[in-house]
Design a protein around this motif. Sequence first.
Motif, PDB file in Angstrom:
ATOM      1  N   ALA A  30      -1.942  -3.078  -9.557  1.00  0.00           N
ATOM      2  CA  ALA A  30      -2.930  -2.937  -8.492  1.00  0.00           C
ATOM      3  C   ALA A  30      -2.401  -1.959  -7.454  1.00  0.00           C
ATOM      4  O   ALA A  30      -1.268  -2.100  -6.992  1.00  0.00           O
ATOM      5  N   GLU A  34      -6.088  -5.177  -1.911  1.00  0.00           N
ATOM      6  CA  GLU A  34      -7.495  -5.406  -2.210  1.00  0.00           C
ATOM      7  C   GLU A  34      -7.753  -5.401  -3.719  1.00  0.00           C
ATOM      8  O   GLU A  34      -8.480  -6.242  -4.250  1.00  0.00           O
ATOM      9  N   GLU A  35      -7.133  -4.454  -4.398  1.00  0.00           N
ATOM     10  CA  GLU A  35      -7.292  -4.382  -5.848  1.00  0.00           C
ATOM     11  C   GLU A  35      -6.609  -5.570  -6.523  1.00  0.00           C
ATOM     12  O   GLU A  35      -7.095  -6.081  -7.545  1.00  0.00           O
ATOM     13  N   GLU A  38      -8.955  -8.509  -6.214  1.00  0.00           N
ATOM     14  CA  GLU A  38     -10.061  -8.352  -7.165  1.00  0.00           C
ATOM     15  C   GLU A  38      -9.631  -8.743  -8.576  1.00  0.00           C
ATOM     16  O   GLU A  38     -10.350  -9.451  -9.294  1.00  0.00           O
ATOM     17  N   LYS A  39      -8.445  -8.289  -8.978  1.00  0.00           N
ATOM     18  CA  LYS A  39      -7.957  -8.593 -10.323  1.00  0.00           C
ATOM     19  C   LYS A  39      -7.681 -10.088 -10.484  1.00  0.00           C
ATOM     20  O   LYS A  39      -8.017 -10.674 -11.527  1.00  0.00           O
ATOM     21  N   LEU A  41      -9.104 -12.596  -8.979  1.00  0.00           N
ATOM     22  CA  LEU A  41     -10.365 -13.330  -9.069  1.00  0.00           C
ATOM     23  C   LEU A  41     -11.054 -13.102 -10.412  1.00  0.00           C
ATOM     24  O   LEU A  41     -11.777 -13.977 -10.901  1.00  0.00           O
ATOM     25  N   GLN A  42     -10.818 -11.956 -11.028  1.00  0.00           N
ATOM     26  CA  GLN A  42     -11.350 -11.716 -12.371  1.00  0.00           C
ATOM     27  C   GLN A  42     -10.706 -12.655 -13.394  1.00  0.00           C
ATOM     28  O   GLN A  42     -11.329 -13.025 -14.387  1.00  0.00           O
TER      29      GLN A  42
END
Length: 209
Positions: A30, A34-35, A38-39, A41-42
Amino acid sequence: MNENITKRNELLAQKVIKGLTSRNMSGYYAKDKEEALEKALQLIEEGSSVTMGGAMSAHEIGLVEALKKGNYNFIDRDAYEDKRAAMLLAYDADVFLSSVNAMTEDGILINIDGNSNRVSAIAQGPKKVIFIVGMNKVCDDVDGAMKRARNVAAPINAQRFNINTPCKVTGSCMDCKSPDTICCQFLMTRYSKHPGRIHVILVNDNLGF
Protein backbone atom coordinates in the motif's frame (compact mmCIF):
# COMPACT_ATOMS: atom_id res chain seq x y z
CA MET A 1 7.27 10.44 2.34
CA ASN A 2 10.48 11.23 0.43
CA GLU A 3 10.29 10.11 -3.21
CA ASN A 4 13.55 8.14 -2.99
CA ILE A 5 12.43 6.33 0.15
CA THR A 6 9.11 5.51 -1.49
CA LYS A 7 10.86 4.03 -4.51
CA ARG A 8 13.10 1.94 -2.28
CA ASN A 9 10.10 0.73 -0.28
CA GLU A 10 8.23 -0.25 -3.45
CA LEU A 11 11.15 -2.34 -4.64
CA LEU A 12 11.78 -3.91 -1.24
CA ALA A 13 8.09 -4.68 -0.80
CA GLN A 14 8.09 -6.75 -3.99
CA LYS A 15 10.93 -8.84 -2.58
CA VAL A 16 9.07 -9.29 0.70
CA ILE A 17 5.84 -10.24 -1.10
CA LYS A 18 7.72 -12.84 -3.15
CA GLY A 19 9.10 -14.27 0.09
CA LEU A 20 5.65 -14.36 1.68
CA THR A 21 4.22 -16.15 -1.34
CA SER A 22 6.90 -18.82 -1.07
CA ARG A 23 5.79 -19.33 2.54
CA ASN A 24 2.10 -19.82 1.66
CA MET A 25 1.19 -16.34 2.87
CA SER A 26 -0.28 -13.41 0.92
CA GLY A 27 1.44 -10.03 0.70
CA TYR A 28 0.24 -6.65 -0.55
CA TYR A 29 1.83 -3.21 -0.88
CA ALA A 30 0.00 0.00 0.00
CA LYS A 31 1.47 3.33 -1.03
CA ASP A 32 -0.03 5.09 2.02
CA LYS A 33 -2.30 4.61 5.03
CA GLU A 34 -5.44 5.25 3.04
CA GLU A 35 -4.63 2.52 0.54
CA ALA A 36 -3.73 0.18 3.41
CA LEU A 37 -7.13 0.78 5.01
CA GLU A 38 -8.89 0.13 1.71
CA LYS A 39 -7.02 -3.14 1.23
CA ALA A 40 -7.68 -4.32 4.78
CA LEU A 41 -11.42 -3.72 4.41
CA GLN A 42 -11.39 -5.65 1.13
CA LEU A 43 -10.02 -8.63 3.05
CA ILE A 44 -12.66 -8.44 5.80
CA GLU A 45 -16.17 -9.48 4.82
CA GLU A 46 -19.04 -7.50 6.30
CA GLY A 47 -20.62 -9.29 9.23
CA SER A 48 -17.29 -10.90 10.20
CA SER A 49 -16.25 -11.20 13.81
CA VAL A 50 -13.01 -9.26 14.17
CA THR A 51 -10.63 -8.87 17.07
CA MET A 52 -7.01 -7.96 17.61
CA GLY A 53 -3.95 -7.87 19.81
CA GLY A 54 -2.42 -4.54 20.70
CA ALA A 55 -1.72 -3.57 17.09
CA MET A 56 -1.03 0.16 17.05
CA SER A 57 -0.61 0.01 13.26
CA ALA A 58 -4.27 -0.97 12.81
CA HIS A 59 -5.25 2.13 14.79
CA GLU A 60 -2.84 4.33 12.83
CA ILE A 61 -4.36 3.52 9.43
CA GLY A 62 -7.90 4.06 10.76
CA LEU A 63 -8.90 0.40 10.57
CA VAL A 64 -10.17 0.02 14.14
CA GLU A 65 -12.38 3.09 13.83
CA ALA A 66 -13.75 1.86 10.48
CA LEU A 67 -14.60 -1.55 11.93
CA LYS A 68 -16.38 -0.04 14.92
CA LYS A 69 -18.48 2.15 12.63
CA GLY A 70 -19.10 -0.48 9.97
CA ASN A 71 -21.15 -3.65 9.66
CA TYR A 72 -18.76 -5.86 11.60
CA ASN A 73 -18.78 -7.66 14.92
CA PHE A 74 -15.73 -5.96 16.36
CA ILE A 75 -14.71 -7.58 19.64
CA ASP A 76 -13.19 -4.70 21.59
CA ARG A 77 -11.37 -6.21 24.56
CA ASP A 78 -11.07 -2.75 26.15
CA ALA A 79 -14.86 -2.80 26.54
CA TYR A 80 -14.76 -6.05 28.51
CA GLU A 81 -14.39 -6.11 32.27
CA ASP A 82 -13.19 -9.70 31.96
CA LYS A 83 -10.15 -9.31 29.69
CA ARG A 84 -9.49 -13.05 29.63
CA ALA A 85 -12.96 -13.71 28.25
CA ALA A 86 -12.36 -11.16 25.49
CA MET A 87 -9.00 -12.71 24.65
CA LEU A 88 -10.51 -16.21 24.43
CA LEU A 89 -13.06 -14.99 21.88
CA ALA A 90 -10.17 -14.30 19.51
CA TYR A 91 -9.55 -17.99 18.89
CA ASP A 92 -12.92 -18.46 17.21
CA ALA A 93 -12.98 -15.12 15.39
CA ASP A 94 -13.24 -14.80 11.64
CA VAL A 95 -10.43 -12.27 11.53
CA PHE A 96 -7.56 -11.42 13.87
CA LEU A 97 -5.68 -8.14 13.36
CA SER A 98 -2.06 -7.75 14.28
CA SER A 99 1.23 -6.24 13.28
CA VAL A 100 4.72 -7.64 13.70
CA ASN A 101 7.56 -6.58 15.92
CA ALA A 102 9.79 -7.21 12.93
CA MET A 103 9.96 -9.25 9.74
CA THR A 104 12.59 -10.33 7.25
CA GLU A 105 13.00 -9.41 3.62
CA ASP A 106 12.18 -12.99 2.67
CA GLY A 107 8.89 -13.06 4.57
CA ILE A 108 9.52 -14.45 8.07
CA LEU A 109 7.42 -12.78 10.77
CA ILE A 110 8.78 -12.19 14.29
CA ASN A 111 6.60 -11.43 17.30
CA ILE A 112 7.30 -11.25 21.03
CA ASP A 113 4.52 -11.33 23.62
CA GLY A 114 3.99 -11.05 27.34
CA ASN A 115 0.50 -12.48 27.97
CA SER A 116 0.89 -14.50 24.77
CA ASN A 117 -2.71 -14.04 23.65
CA ARG A 118 -1.46 -12.33 20.50
CA VAL A 119 1.15 -14.85 19.43
CA SER A 120 -1.11 -17.80 20.24
CA ALA A 121 -3.92 -16.37 18.08
CA ILE A 122 -1.46 -15.73 15.26
CA ALA A 123 -0.29 -19.33 15.45
CA GLN A 124 -3.67 -21.02 15.60
CA GLY A 125 -7.37 -20.26 15.98
CA PRO A 126 -8.80 -17.35 13.98
CA LYS A 127 -9.80 -18.20 10.42
CA LYS A 128 -7.83 -15.28 8.97
CA VAL A 129 -4.95 -13.17 10.30
CA ILE A 130 -4.25 -9.75 8.78
CA PHE A 131 -0.98 -8.00 9.58
CA ILE A 132 -0.58 -4.25 9.07
CA VAL A 133 3.15 -3.65 8.72
CA GLY A 134 5.02 -0.40 8.20
CA MET A 135 8.11 -0.74 6.00
CA ASN A 136 10.17 0.43 8.99
CA LYS A 137 9.80 -3.08 10.44
CA VAL A 138 11.44 -4.93 7.54
CA CYS A 139 14.92 -6.23 8.40
CA ASP A 140 17.64 -8.02 6.44
CA ASP A 141 17.36 -11.41 8.13
CA VAL A 142 16.09 -13.30 11.18
CA ASP A 143 18.97 -12.10 13.35
CA GLY A 144 18.25 -8.48 12.46
CA ALA A 145 14.51 -8.96 12.96
CA MET A 146 15.02 -10.53 16.37
CA LYS A 147 17.34 -7.70 17.40
CA ARG A 148 14.76 -5.16 16.29
CA ALA A 149 11.99 -6.92 18.20
CA ARG A 150 14.05 -7.10 21.39
CA ASN A 151 15.91 -3.77 21.24
CA VAL A 152 13.39 -1.46 19.57
CA ALA A 153 9.85 -2.77 19.93
CA ALA A 154 10.13 -4.26 23.43
CA PRO A 155 11.73 -1.23 25.16
CA ILE A 156 9.24 1.16 23.54
CA ASN A 157 6.32 -1.01 24.64
CA ALA A 158 7.76 -1.29 28.14
CA GLN A 159 7.86 2.50 28.28
CA ARG A 160 4.38 2.75 26.78
CA PHE A 161 2.90 0.38 29.38
CA ASN A 162 5.04 1.94 32.15
CA ILE A 163 6.20 -1.41 33.45
CA ASN A 164 9.25 -2.14 35.56
CA THR A 165 11.78 -3.77 33.24
CA PRO A 166 15.48 -3.01 32.68
CA CYS A 167 14.86 -2.13 29.02
CA LYS A 168 12.50 0.63 30.09
CA VAL A 169 15.49 2.29 31.76
CA THR A 170 18.30 1.38 29.36
CA GLY A 171 16.40 1.46 26.05
CA SER A 172 17.74 -1.94 25.00
CA CYS A 173 17.18 -5.58 25.86
CA MET A 174 18.93 -6.87 28.98
CA ASP A 175 17.63 -10.43 28.52
CA CYS A 176 15.84 -9.99 31.83
CA LYS A 177 13.70 -12.31 33.91
CA SER A 178 11.82 -9.47 35.53
CA PRO A 179 8.30 -10.30 36.78
CA ASP A 180 7.12 -7.51 34.48
CA THR A 181 8.87 -8.81 31.37
CA ILE A 182 6.86 -8.65 28.17
CA CYS A 183 9.30 -10.98 26.39
CA CYS A 184 7.77 -14.28 27.50
CA GLN A 185 6.96 -15.95 24.19
CA PHE A 186 8.80 -15.59 20.87
CA LEU A 187 6.91 -16.57 17.72
CA MET A 188 8.64 -17.02 14.38
CA THR A 189 6.13 -17.52 11.57
CA ARG A 190 8.08 -18.98 8.66
CA TYR A 191 5.29 -20.82 6.83
CA SER A 192 1.50 -21.02 6.85
CA LYS A 193 0.07 -24.52 6.81
CA HIS A 194 -3.31 -23.16 5.73
CA PRO A 195 -3.59 -21.34 2.35
CA GLY A 196 -5.37 -17.99 2.51
CA ARG A 197 -5.08 -17.62 6.28
CA ILE A 198 -2.23 -15.13 6.69
CA HIS A 199 -2.24 -11.78 4.88
CA VAL A 200 0.42 -9.08 5.24
CA ILE A 201 -0.24 -5.51 4.14
CA LEU A 202 3.05 -3.65 3.76
CA VAL A 203 2.57 0.11 4.14
CA ASN A 204 4.82 2.82 2.76
CA ASP A 205 5.01 4.54 6.14
CA ASN A 206 6.56 4.25 9.58
CA LEU A 207 3.91 2.50 11.66
CA GLY A 208 3.93 1.11 15.18
CA PHE A 209 7.06 0.38 17.14
